[in-house]
Write a protein that holds these residues in place. Structure first.
Motif, PDB file in Angstrom:
ATOM      1  N   THR A 286      61.595 -59.747  69.091  1.00 33.52           N
ATOM      2  CA  THR A 286      62.766 -59.345  68.317  1.00 33.52           C
ATOM      3  C   THR A 286      62.566 -59.746  66.862  1.00 33.52           C
ATOM      4  N   GLU A 287      63.146 -58.959  65.989  1.00 34.79           N
ATOM      5  CA  GLU A 287      63.214 -59.282  64.566  1.00 34.79           C
ATOM      6  C   GLU A 287      64.680 -59.190  64.179  1.00 34.79           C
ATOM      7  N   ASN A 288      65.233 -60.314  63.733  1.00 30.44           N
ATOM      8  CA  ASN A 288      66.658 -60.398  63.437  1.00 30.44           C
ATOM      9  C   ASN A 288      67.500 -60.004  64.658  1.00 30.44           C
ATOM     10  N   GLY A 289      66.993 -60.383  65.854  1.00 28.21           N
ATOM     11  CA  GLY A 289      67.724 -60.128  67.090  1.00 28.21           C
ATOM     12  C   GLY A 289      67.504 -58.772  67.711  1.00 28.21           C
ATOM     13  N   ILE A 290      66.714 -57.896  67.074  1.00 30.44           N
ATOM     14  CA  ILE A 290      66.539 -56.523  67.559  1.00 30.44           C
ATOM     15  C   ILE A 290      65.077 -56.280  67.922  1.00 30.44           C
ATOM     16  N   ALA A 291      64.841 -55.726  69.106  1.00 35.76           N
ATOM     17  CA  ALA A 291      63.496 -55.377  69.557  1.00 35.76           C
ATOM     18  C   ALA A 291      63.335 -53.862  69.536  1.00 35.76           C
ATOM     19  N   THR A 292      62.122 -53.415  69.257  1.00 35.11           N
ATOM     20  CA  THR A 292      61.795 -51.991  69.327  1.00 35.11           C
ATOM     21  C   THR A 292      60.849 -51.800  70.499  1.00 35.11           C
ATOM     22  N   ILE A 293      61.263 -50.947  71.442  1.00 39.49           N
ATOM     23  CA  ILE A 293      60.475 -50.664  72.638  1.00 39.49           C
ATOM     24  C   ILE A 293      60.386 -49.152  72.756  1.00 39.49           C
ATOM     25  N   GLY A 294      59.279 -48.585  72.301  1.00 40.75           N
ATOM     26  CA  GLY A 294      59.165 -47.128  72.253  1.00 40.75           C
ATOM     27  C   GLY A 294      60.189 -46.582  71.287  1.00 40.75           C
ATOM     28  N   ASP A 295      61.014 -45.639  71.739  1.00 40.11           N
ATOM     29  CA  ASP A 295      62.053 -45.085  70.860  1.00 40.11           C
ATOM     30  C   ASP A 295      63.408 -45.761  71.052  1.00 40.11           C
ATOM     31  N   VAL A 296      63.429 -46.882  71.786  1.00 38.24           N
ATOM     32  CA  VAL A 296      64.661 -47.640  72.015  1.00 38.24           C
ATOM     33  C   VAL A 296      64.635 -48.910  71.165  1.00 38.24           C
ATOM     34  N   ARG A 297      65.746 -49.184  70.520  1.00 39.25           N
ATOM     35  CA  ARG A 297      65.930 -50.444  69.803  1.00 39.25           C
ATOM     36  C   ARG A 297      67.058 -51.169  70.517  1.00 39.25           C
ATOM     37  N   ALA A 298      66.833 -52.456  70.834  1.00 34.81           N
ATOM     38  CA  ALA A 298      67.802 -53.184  71.651  1.00 34.81           C
ATOM     39  C   ALA A 298      67.974 -54.615  71.177  1.00 34.81           C
ATOM     40  N   ALA A 299      69.167 -55.145  71.433  1.00 38.11           N
ATOM     41  CA  ALA A 299      69.505 -56.533  71.152  1.00 38.11           C
ATOM     42  C   ALA A 299      70.302 -57.049  72.348  1.00 38.11           C
ATOM     43  N   TRP A 300      70.170 -58.351  72.630  1.00 35.14           N
ATOM     44  CA  TRP A 300      70.841 -58.936  73.772  1.00 35.14           C
ATOM     45  C   TRP A 300      71.673 -60.139  73.353  1.00 35.14           C
ATOM     46  N   CYS A 301      72.852 -60.249  73.974  1.00 37.41           N
ATOM     47  CA  CYS A 301      73.726 -61.388  73.742  1.00 37.41           C
ATOM     48  C   CYS A 301      74.272 -61.834  75.092  1.00 37.41           C
ATOM     49  N   ARG A 302      75.049 -62.901  75.080  1.00 38.38           N
ATOM     50  CA  ARG A 302      75.630 -63.413  76.321  1.00 38.38           C
ATOM     51  C   ARG A 302      77.145 -63.534  76.180  1.00 38.38           C
ATOM     52  N   ASP A 303      77.837 -63.308  77.283  1.00 41.52           N
ATOM     53  CA  ASP A 303      79.285 -63.530  77.295  1.00 41.52           C
ATOM     54  C   ASP A 303      79.536 -65.020  77.519  1.00 41.52           C
ATOM     55  N   PRO A 304      80.796 -65.466  77.554  1.00 40.98           N
ATOM     56  CA  PRO A 304      81.075 -66.903  77.705  1.00 40.98           C
ATOM     57  C   PRO A 304      80.485 -67.537  78.969  1.00 40.98           C
ATOM     58  N   ASP A 305      80.211 -66.742  80.003  1.00 38.78           N
ATOM     59  CA  ASP A 305      79.617 -67.271  81.232  1.00 38.78           C
ATOM     60  C   ASP A 305      78.098 -67.228  81.224  1.00 38.78           C
ATOM     61  N   GLY A 306      77.516 -66.615  80.202  1.00 42.08           N
ATOM     62  CA  GLY A 306      76.066 -66.489  80.147  1.00 42.08           C
ATOM     63  C   GLY A 306      75.545 -65.175  80.679  1.00 42.08           C
ATOM     64  N   ASN A 307      76.441 -64.260  81.065  1.00 39.58           N
ATOM     65  CA  ASN A 307      75.998 -62.927  81.481  1.00 39.58           C
ATOM     66  C   ASN A 307      75.321 -62.244  80.299  1.00 39.58           C
ATOM     67  N   ILE A 308      74.190 -61.601  80.560  1.00 41.56           N
ATOM     68  CA  ILE A 308      73.422 -60.955  79.490  1.00 41.56           C
ATOM     69  C   ILE A 308      73.896 -59.525  79.301  1.00 41.56           C
ATOM     70  N   LEU A 309      74.200 -59.184  78.047  1.00 42.07           N
ATOM     71  CA  LEU A 309      74.645 -57.854  77.660  1.00 42.07           C
ATOM     72  C   LEU A 309      73.648 -57.273  76.663  1.00 42.07           C
ATOM     73  N   ALA A 310      73.428 -55.964  76.743  1.00 38.78           N
ATOM     74  CA  ALA A 310      72.526 -55.293  75.818  1.00 38.78           C
ATOM     75  C   ALA A 310      73.308 -54.366  74.895  1.00 38.78           C
ATOM     76  N   VAL A 311      72.833 -54.290  73.658  1.00 35.10           N
ATOM     77  CA  VAL A 311      73.316 -53.291  72.697  1.00 35.10           C
ATOM     78  C   VAL A 311      72.070 -52.520  72.316  1.00 35.10           C
ATOM     79  N   GLU A 312      72.123 -51.193  72.447  1.00 35.06           N
ATOM     80  CA  GLU A 312      70.901 -50.423  72.179  1.00 35.06           C
ATOM     81  C   GLU A 312      71.189 -49.086  71.536  1.00 35.06           C
ATOM     82  N   SER A 313      70.148 -48.602  70.854  1.00 36.61           N
ATOM     83  CA  SER A 313      70.210 -47.259  70.285  1.00 36.61           C
ATOM     84  C   SER A 313      68.900 -46.566  70.639  1.00 36.61           C
ATOM     85  N   VAL A 314      68.957 -45.260  70.774  1.00 39.67           N
ATOM     86  CA  VAL A 314      67.795 -44.470  71.144  1.00 39.67           C
ATOM     87  C   VAL A 314      67.502 -43.476  70.039  1.00 39.67           C
ATOM     88  N   GLY A 315      66.214 -43.343  69.758  1.00 42.75           N
ATOM     89  CA  GLY A 315      65.810 -42.321  68.769  1.00 42.75           C
ATOM     90  C   GLY A 315      65.595 -42.808  67.387  1.00 42.75           C
TER      91      GLY A 315
END
Length: 129
Positions: free
Chosen positions: A100-129
């Motif tokens: 990741t760079e500044n929290g964002i990873a580039t994987i092919g044509d997908v850019r994604a970032a991950w965070c956690r909710d108060p319980d530690g569940n992992i959530l993704a934010v992503e864009s395609v293209g």
């Protein structure tokens, strides 16, 4: 058969009220319904575009080591910046096949970032293209 169905993310949490604050106030999802007809199994359902996210009280909250829900956005930099302003911390990864760079990873044509909710569940934010 299910191709026309709406998909819903279902996330276990330890405290529905804390989840309502995080998913509603911090992430900005619309609270659709709060269910407390079973005191030992409270739930809250949120709306986001064409999908829903349901949180329910569970002893298994935060035990998953993988992403439990993802949000597709048009502009990931804007989404990450806005969420950071609201206090969300994004994970940083430095793995052989993903960095990741500044929290964002580039994987092919997908850019994604991950965070956690108060319980530690992992959530993704992503864009395609």
């Amino acid at each position: 058969m299910l191709a026309q169905a709406r998909i819903a993310a279902i996330v276990p949490v330890s405290d529905v009220e804390a989840a309502i604050r995080f998913y509603g106030d911090t992430l900005g999802l619309r609270l659709k319904e709060r269910r407390s007809d079973l005191p030992e199994n409270q739930e809250a359902e949120f709306e986001a575009a064409d999908g829903t996210l349901l949180v329910y009280e569970s002893v298994g909250a935060g035990q998953s080591r993988h992403t439990v829900a993802g949000f597709r956005v048009d502009n990931i930099e804007e989404a990450v910046a806005t969420l950071r302003e609201r206090g969300v911390a994004f994970e940083e990864y430095d793995l052989p096949d993903m960095k990741t760079e500044n929290g964002i990873a580039t994987i092919g044509d997908v850019r994604a970032a991950w965070c956690r909710d108060p319980d530690g569940n992992i959530l993704a934010v992503e864009s395609v293209g």
